[in-house]
Scaffold this motif. Structure first.
Motif: not given
Length: 837
Positions: A31-42
């Motif tokens: 989940t941390g990886t998915l949140v990180l991916g979304d955060a970096v995407g934003e």
């Protein structure tokens, strides 16, 4: 049955806690990886879209319109006077040298401040934007690195090294673009101030804002009639989409990279869960038999075990999702410190989507339930008559390793071996690395399957070195249930294998680079320019040559030409007498000695691709070069020529040299010579003095940074594995309560009982770690062989120091993991333990 399940959960809450923590850590990583991916995407979308912020129309040179000086300046005035244009600005930049407080210069990209406020693609952080010719603003990263603040004086050097002083009036945050990600410092000045430092105007883009009532498409149509052919005119929306497409999805790449390590963590966590339920089912043989006696059928027993797994998976998923936010925040902070997407001043973002939540629960629950299927199936085989017997030892069916398992492991090993062979046959580094790397993971799976075969052998090997009754008992306990020990050590083995493999490959690369530096730079010192737009002058080279005890100075000049036979024709020139002495690449054929003008020592790979051999003639920029040697080193572009030949390729006289190789006279005191050289180097703001040792230190530092990141990622899997050891020992203490009490009754002290469990933990950790190190070293050797080729051969090297640290950490962690189980075992009452059925 539901009441029975709930009662069982309450009774075994403590036993399931460690397993829940293990799976929660795995879920946290996912989940941390998915949140990180979304955060970096934003963050990426925000940063890259910032360059198109408020832009209604953008003008670029057409692909077929290649003007060396960019867009003509008079075109900007035509666009500004076009009907429907409310404002327009040119986007340009130039390279200059920023003079630091130590008197040395750094690369800086200088941009003019757009006159239209809406077209400024950066955010003001402090102060104001420059309004006068002697004012400047710097981005926040430059301010931190160069230790500058609002009110300080900023000095920029033009191409003639003349100083231009500016007062810093503000700081800003740069949007992400190819310019901002160049690694240079960034400075904004007024358009008038830019011309004082960089007289030549090179416009790469013109952006415009539409007047009220004019749409983006209407504005584009009007501008097209003005600019004519040779230009590409886009709407602001098209510019935004193209910008994001060009940069690619950086978030996706980071997410994919990290998800690979998350998968490792989940596999390790799954093994811990499987081991836990295997032990729990074995311990509950009598309880399950009683359930069968009172009417529970096989399906109800199966569902009861899976229900426990489902409950544990749900609880662990909730903890994992919450922990994932912390993992994401930590990774974002780490990426920011190493200059990743968003920059150092980027806020930590924690976007939580339904996809992330669903993935967290899905992964946590599915992994836990699947890990419990086999133990649950085994539970259905408990006969009701077992309730009439005393609690059996749970090591039945542990000595045998089924023929099916061995056959499957053999087939998997053959597939992995075939993959390794195919990967080693690849000529290109990238497919060779991925194919061979994937094949090693298949081989690792085969090794995991035959764990019950080699674990007793390794345990006996370590056991022979043990002395004392507690240690001998510990070795016997570790070997009494090979399947359980194999499952426990497998989790640790996976993590150590991957860490050791990466460490060996990185160590081999480090050793090879150090050898290449020593081989390629027989010069004692190297003087280079710290600013790529300002090379070292011929006058400065003469001053270095006059330094006491300097025997020879060899300037280096890179020339970029064109050739009908070559895709790229970039050569490096040195004085003829330095080639073969101060410059010594590995020669495949021919000779470097006595290289003459219009002769070329060509890169072997380029020669093969162009069908060129020694004796052939290669045209470069209208001049014919005879190939007299083929070299394996890929650091010299197309090849090596004399300095005079390199100068002849250039369209205009060179302004200087990228670096100077310095050879000292024999017997010279190195310390004295360095001091003499530093006095001359200090007279040039752009010159820096390096040695081979400093070059190697810089390369090693980069490798260490990558290793630290890999170790940190795989470290989570190692932590989960150690939780597995602690969990196994805890359950083992409960399982062996009567046995421990009997040992106490026979004279074993509390301290000896604790020692027995600690040694047992260390043995399990060593089995996993040692096997992992052996596998990691072997897999690392395969990867080194895969990425080596005729042009660049990597020397296999095992960094024994780092491997030793890893083993030491495993032992220390094993002692910590055994602390609580050992304490609990020693506190148990002898009488109560003997009375337990």
């Amino acid at each position: 049955m539901l009441k029975t399940i709930l009662a069982g959960l309450r009774a075994r809450t403590a036993r399931l806690v460690l397993s829940s923590i293990a799976i929660a850590l795995g879920v946290a990583f996912v989940t941390g990886t998915l949140v990180l991916g979304d955060a970096v995407g934003e963050q990426t979308r925000d940063n890259f879209a910032r360059s198109a912020r408020n832009v209604d129309a953008a003008v670029h040179l057409d692909e077929n319109n290649r003007q060396e000086n960019g867009i003509p300046a008079d075109l900007l005035q035509k666009i500004r006077s076009t009907q429907g244009v409310a404002g327009a600005d040119s986007r340009e930049f130039g390279s200059a040298a920023l003079l630091g407080g130590d008197g040395k210069a750094r690369n800086a990209l200088v941009q003019p401040l757009p006159t239209t406020e809406k077209l400024r693609d950066f955010n003001l952080k402090d102060g104001k934007f420059p309004a006068k010719a002697d004012e400047a603003a710097i981005d926040v990263k430059t301010a931190q690195v160069a230790k500058l603040k609002v009110g300080d004086k900023l000095k920029l050097l033009d191409r003639d090294n003349a100083e231009h002083s500016f007062t810093i009036v503000g700081t800003y945050q740069q949007g992400a673009s190819s310019i901002s990600m160049s690694g240079s410092d960034h400075v904004i000045v007024s358009p008038e101030g830019l011309r004082t430092v960089i007289p030549d105007q090179r416009i790469y883009e013109i952006v415009a804002v539409a007047a009220p009532g004019v749409s983006q498409q209407q504005l584009v149509d009007k501008i097209k009639t003005v600019v004519g052919s040779g230009y590409q005119v886009q709407t602001g929306e098209q510019l935004t989409q193209e910008t994001l497409a060009q940069v690619g999805d950086a978030a996706s790449e980071i997410k994919t990279f990290l998800l690979a390590f998350a998968a490792i963590s989940l596999i390790v966590a799954g093994m811990v869960i499987y081991n836990t339920f295997t032990i729990l089912v074995a311990q509950r043989t009598k309880e399950l038999a009683l359930l069968r006696c009172v009417g529970a059928d096989r399906s109800q027993v199966f569902r009861s075990v899976l229900a426990e797994a489902l409950f544990m998976g749900l609880a662990a998923s909730v903890l994992g999702i919450l922990g994932g936010l912390g993992v994401s925040a930590g990774l974002q902070a780490f990426i920011s410190t190493v200059g990743g997407p968003g920059g150092e001043d980027s806020p930590i973002r924690l976007p939580i989507s339904w996809v992330t939540i669903a993935a967290g629960f899905g992964v946590g629950v599915v992994v836990t339930v699947l890990s419990a299927v086999l133990p649950a199936r085994r539970a259905t085989k408990v006969a009701p008559v077992a309730a009439l017997r005393s609690q059996p030892d749970s090591h039945d069916d542990v000595a045998r390793t089924g023929k099916v398992r061995i056959i499957v492991a053999t087939l998997i090993a053959l597939i992995g071996g075939a993959g390794v062979y195919f990967g080693l046959q690849q000529e290109k580094e990238e497919p060779a690395l991925f194919i061979t790397g994937g094949a090693t993971m298949v081989l690792l799976l085969a090794v995991l399957l035959v764990g019950p075969l080699y674990v007793p052998l390794v345990n006996r090997l370590f056991g022979t070195a043990l002395r004392g009754v507690p240690a001998k008992l510990a070795s016997a306990n570790a070997g009494r249930n090979p399947k359980r020990t194999a499952a426990t050590t497998a989790a640790l083995m996976i993590g150590v294998t991957i860490v050791a493999m990466v460490t060996v490959v990185a160590g081999s690369g480090r050793e090879t680079m150090n050898q290449q530096v020593d081989k390629r730079f027989p010069a004692d010192y190297e003087v280079s320019s710290n600013v790529y737009s300002q090379p070292l002058t011929a006058k400065f080279a003469d001053e270095i040559a006059k330094v006491r005890n300097v025997a020879k100075v060899a300037p280096e000049l890179r020339s970029y030409g064109e050739s009908p036979k070559l895709q790229y024709a970039a050569v490096v020139g040195y004085p003829a007498d330095a080639i073969g002495s101060l410059v010594r690449p590995e020669v495949a054929s021919g000779t470097l000695t006595g290289l003459k003008d219009n002769e070329l020592a060509m890169r072997e790979k380029d020669a093969k691709e162009a069908g060129v051999a020694v004796g052939s003639v290669v045209p470069i920029s209208g001049k014919d070069f005879k190939v007299v040697a083929l070299i394996k080193d890929n650091s010299y572009g197309t090849g090596i020529v004399t300095l005079k030949s390199a100068e002849s390729i250039l369209k205009e006289a060179p302004k200087g040299y990228e670096k100077l190789l310095v050879k000292l006279a024999p017997g010279t005191d190195i310390a004295v010579a360095r001091a003499d050289l530093e006095r001359v180097v200090a007279t040039s703001p752009v010159a820096v003095l390096n040695t081979a040792a400093e070059t190697k230190a810089e390369l090693n530092g980069q490798i260490d940074q990558v290793l630290l990141f890999i170790w940190a990622l795989v470290g989570l899997a190692l932590i989960i594995a150690l939780f597995g050891i602690a969990n196994t020992l805890t359950l083992s203490v409960l399982e062996r309560t009567r046995e421990s009490a009997l040992l106490r009754a026979l004279g074993l002290t509390r301290g000896q009982l604790r020692q027995m469990l600690v040694v047992e933990s260390i043995l399990m950790a060593l089995i996993g770690a040692v096997v992992g190190v052996v596998l990691g070293a072997g897999f690392g050797w395969l990867l080194v062989e895969a990425i080596s080729n005729s042009e660049f051969q990597i020397s296999f090297s095992i960094p024994f120091g780092q491997i030793g640290i890893m083993l030491g950490l495993a032992v220390i962690a094993a002692v910590i993991a055994a602390a609580l189980p050992a304490r609990r075992a020693a506190r148990n009452s002898v009488v109560a333990g003997m009375a337990e059925a």
